[in-house]
Design an enzyme around this catalytic site. Structure first.
Site, PDB file in Angstrom:
ATOM      1  N   HIS A 112      39.383  45.800  40.621  1.00 55.93           N
ATOM      2  CA  HIS A 112      39.980  45.932  39.782  1.00 55.93           C
ATOM      3  C   HIS A 112      39.853  47.306  38.827  1.00 55.93           C
ATOM      4  CE1 HIS A 112      43.236  42.788  40.657  1.00 55.93           C
ATOM      5  NE2 HIS A 112      41.555  42.050  40.646  1.00 55.93           N
ATOM      6  N   HIS A 133      37.058  32.804  40.396  1.00 57.45           N
ATOM      7  CA  HIS A 133      38.379  33.096  40.406  1.00 57.45           C
ATOM      8  C   HIS A 133      39.124  32.768  39.331  1.00 57.45           C
ATOM      9  CE1 HIS A 133      42.305  34.912  42.710  1.00 57.45           C
ATOM     10  NE2 HIS A 133      42.298  33.806  41.341  1.00 57.45           N
ATOM     11  N   THR A 190      44.489  36.180  45.572  1.00 57.54           N
ATOM     12  CA  THR A 190      44.172  35.476  46.774  1.00 57.54           C
ATOM     13  C   THR A 190      44.202  34.109  45.910  1.00 57.54           C
ATOM     14  OG1 THR A 190      42.103  36.562  46.744  1.00 57.54           O
ATOM     15  CG2 THR A 190      41.468  34.455  48.044  1.00 57.54           C
ATOM     16  N   ARG A 243      40.994  45.196  51.217  1.00 56.74           N
ATOM     17  CA  ARG A 243      42.135  43.996  51.897  1.00 56.74           C
ATOM     18  C   ARG A 243      43.220  44.954  52.845  1.00 56.74           C
ATOM     19  NH1 ARG A 243      43.601  39.903  47.763  1.00 56.74           N
ATOM     20  NH2 ARG A 243      45.752  39.373  49.312  1.00 56.74           N
ATOM     21  N   GLU A 253      32.307  29.423  48.579  1.00 54.50           N
ATOM     22  CA  GLU A 253      32.449  30.062  47.435  1.00 54.50           C
ATOM     23  C   GLU A 253      33.643  29.049  46.991  1.00 54.50           C
ATOM     24  OE1 GLU A 253      32.479  33.835  46.155  1.00 54.50           O
ATOM     25  OE2 GLU A 253      33.675  33.388  45.056  1.00 54.50           O
ATOM     26  N   ARG A 269      45.364  47.785  48.664  1.00 48.90           N
ATOM     27  CA  ARG A 269      45.957  48.240  47.284  1.00 48.90           C
ATOM     28  C   ARG A 269      45.237  47.847  46.640  1.00 48.90           C
ATOM     29  NH1 ARG A 269      47.782  42.395  46.343  1.00 48.90           N
ATOM     30  NH2 ARG A 269      48.608  42.286  47.885  1.00 48.90           N
ATOM     31  N   ASN A 274      32.970  41.477  40.690  1.00 54.00           N
ATOM     32  CA  ASN A 274      34.252  42.150  41.184  1.00 54.00           C
ATOM     33  C   ASN A 274      34.937  43.124  40.485  1.00 54.00           C
ATOM     34  OD1 ASN A 274      36.382  42.185  42.475  1.00 54.00           O
ATOM     35  ND2 ASN A 274      36.936  40.614  43.800  1.00 54.00           N
ATOM     36  N   GLU A 293      33.883  41.014  50.410  1.00 50.50           N
ATOM     37  CA  GLU A 293      34.932  40.024  50.756  1.00 50.50           C
ATOM     38  C   GLU A 293      36.405  40.513  52.066  1.00 50.50           C
ATOM     39  OE1 GLU A 293      36.958  38.520  47.398  1.00 50.50           O
ATOM     40  OE2 GLU A 293      35.196  38.395  46.263  1.00 50.50           O
ATOM     41  N   HIS A 311      36.400  43.520  48.114  1.00 58.21           N
ATOM     42  CA  HIS A 311      37.476  43.138  48.966  1.00 58.21           C
ATOM     43  C   HIS A 311      37.969  43.917  49.448  1.00 58.21           C
ATOM     44  CE1 HIS A 311      41.271  39.705  49.348  1.00 58.21           C
ATOM     45  NE2 HIS A 311      40.395  40.526  50.702  1.00 58.21           N
TER      46      HIS A 311
HETATM   47  N1  PXP Z   1      35.507  35.201  44.468  1.00 62.75           N
HETATM   48  C1  PXP Z   1      36.271  35.467  45.546  1.00 62.75           C
HETATM   49  C2  PXP Z   1      36.600  34.568  46.612  1.00 62.75           C
HETATM   50  C3  PXP Z   1      37.043  36.146  45.403  1.00 62.75           C
HETATM   51  O1  PXP Z   1      38.450  36.442  46.316  1.00 62.75           O
HETATM   52  C4  PXP Z   1      37.945  36.755  43.976  1.00 62.75           C
HETATM   53  C5  PXP Z   1      39.122  37.921  43.047  1.00 62.75           C
HETATM   54  O2  PXP Z   1      39.502  38.819  44.343  1.00 62.75           O
HETATM   55  C6  PXP Z   1      37.193  36.567  42.873  1.00 62.75           C
HETATM   56  C7  PXP Z   1      36.117  35.653  43.070  1.00 62.75           C
HETATM   57  C8  PXP Z   1      36.773  37.065  41.494  1.00 62.75           C
HETATM   58  O3  PXP Z   1      37.927  36.372  40.880  1.00 62.75           O
HETATM   59  P1  PXP Z   1      38.627  36.970  39.169  1.00 62.75           P
HETATM   60  O4  PXP Z   1      38.947  38.146  39.862  1.00 62.75           O
HETATM   61  O5  PXP Z   1      39.701  36.597  39.270  1.00 62.75           O
HETATM   62  O6  PXP Z   1      37.299  37.012  38.199  1.00 62.75           O
END
Ligand code: PXP
Length: 252
Positions: free
Chosen positions: A13, A194, A104, A48, A154, A52, A10, A73, A46
């Site tokens: 960030h 997550h 999330t 949003r 998931e 952001r 992901n 996402e 994602h």
């Molecule tokens: N899976 C989903 C569905 C998420 O919404 C997120 C966070 O955006 C993640 C995985 C990844 O989580 P993390 O950034 O905490 O590793």
């Protein structure tokens, strides 16, 4: 049987840091390219509602420029559905979204919102996307996910990752193990994500029904210290080692 656990990286960030100053650096698409070279099996982003981090332009470039499957996402809104149908990413993952939350928090309550969600799941499936629902590891959520026709769930593993002590963590892990088993019995493909870190990934990677992990925040934070390639390579090897140990296969 191919038992290799997939890693979706992901890159949200990277965009968070870029947006702190405006402009184009650091570029999430460059991070996606590097993640692919480092062994990621997919890219997750994602978009949003408040934009952001990831922007509409990022999604456009990720679908056009990156060869790996994109896991998009999205909240279940008409705006996001339109964007998904326009770009047709490999996968769409429906997640809960509240403007004021930092990230999330908890899974999508598909049991409570099944009437709202049903047409979104159908439209995404009709658009040839692999649909997943990001849910808490609870039997009722799995049951409704199945009834909605989503092929993938998931499991939100945040409560396990953030547990305050070993007892609480063991309790949360047991819930995830149980949920993965039940999901598999229902014929659902199981992903998890997550909050995963080097310290927490092993027991989740060892769950035999889990076929994909999506990991972002920790990898991007760790990349500051060791570089993105090194962070992903280490995560990949911890995942592979845990899975190999769990299945008793020789390669670790
Ligand atoms: N899976 C989903 C569905 C998420 O919404 C997120 C966070 O955006 C993640 C995985 C990844 O989580 P993390 O950034 O905490 O590793």
């Amino acid at each position: 049987m191919n038992n290799r656990l997939r890693l979706g990286v992901n890159i949200d960030h990277v965009a968070t840091i870029r947006n702190a100053r405006g402009g184009g650096h650091p570029d999430p698409v460059r991070a996606a390219r590097q993640a692919a070279e480092a062994g990621a099996d997919g890219i997750t982003a994602h978009l949003r509602e408040d934009r952001r981090h990831i922007s509409d332009g990022d999604i456009e470039r990720l679908t056009a420029e990156i060869d790996l499957p994109l896991n998009f996402e999205m909240a279940a809104t008409d705006e996001m559905l339109g964007i998904a149908l326009r770009h047709k990413p490999h996968a769409a993952c429906l997640v809960p979204e509240k403007r004021e939350e930092v990230t999330t928090e908890g899974g999508l309550d598909v049991a409570a919102h099944h009437k709202h969600l049903a047409p979104f799941v159908k439209s995404l499936l009709d658009g040839d996307m692999r649909v997943s629902l990001f849910i808490d590891p609870e039997p009722v959520q799995l049951h409704v996910a199945k009834a909605l026709g989503a092929p993938v769930v998931e499991l939100h593993v945040g409560a396990y990752c953030d547990a305050a002590n070993p007892q609480a963590r063991a309790h949360e892990l047991a819930r995830i193990v149980e949920a993965a088993r039940y999901a598999d019995d229902l014929g659902l493909e199981v992903h998890a994500g997550h909050g995963l870190t080097f310290d927490t990934v092993g027991p989740i990677a060892a769950i035999p029904q889990v076929v994909e992990l999506n990991i972002g925040h920790f990898l991007m934070g760790e990349a500051i210290f060791s570089g993105l390639t090194s962070a992903i390579t280490r995560m990949r090897s911890l995942m592979d080692k845990a899975r190999a140990e769990a299945t008793g296969s020789a390669t670790a």
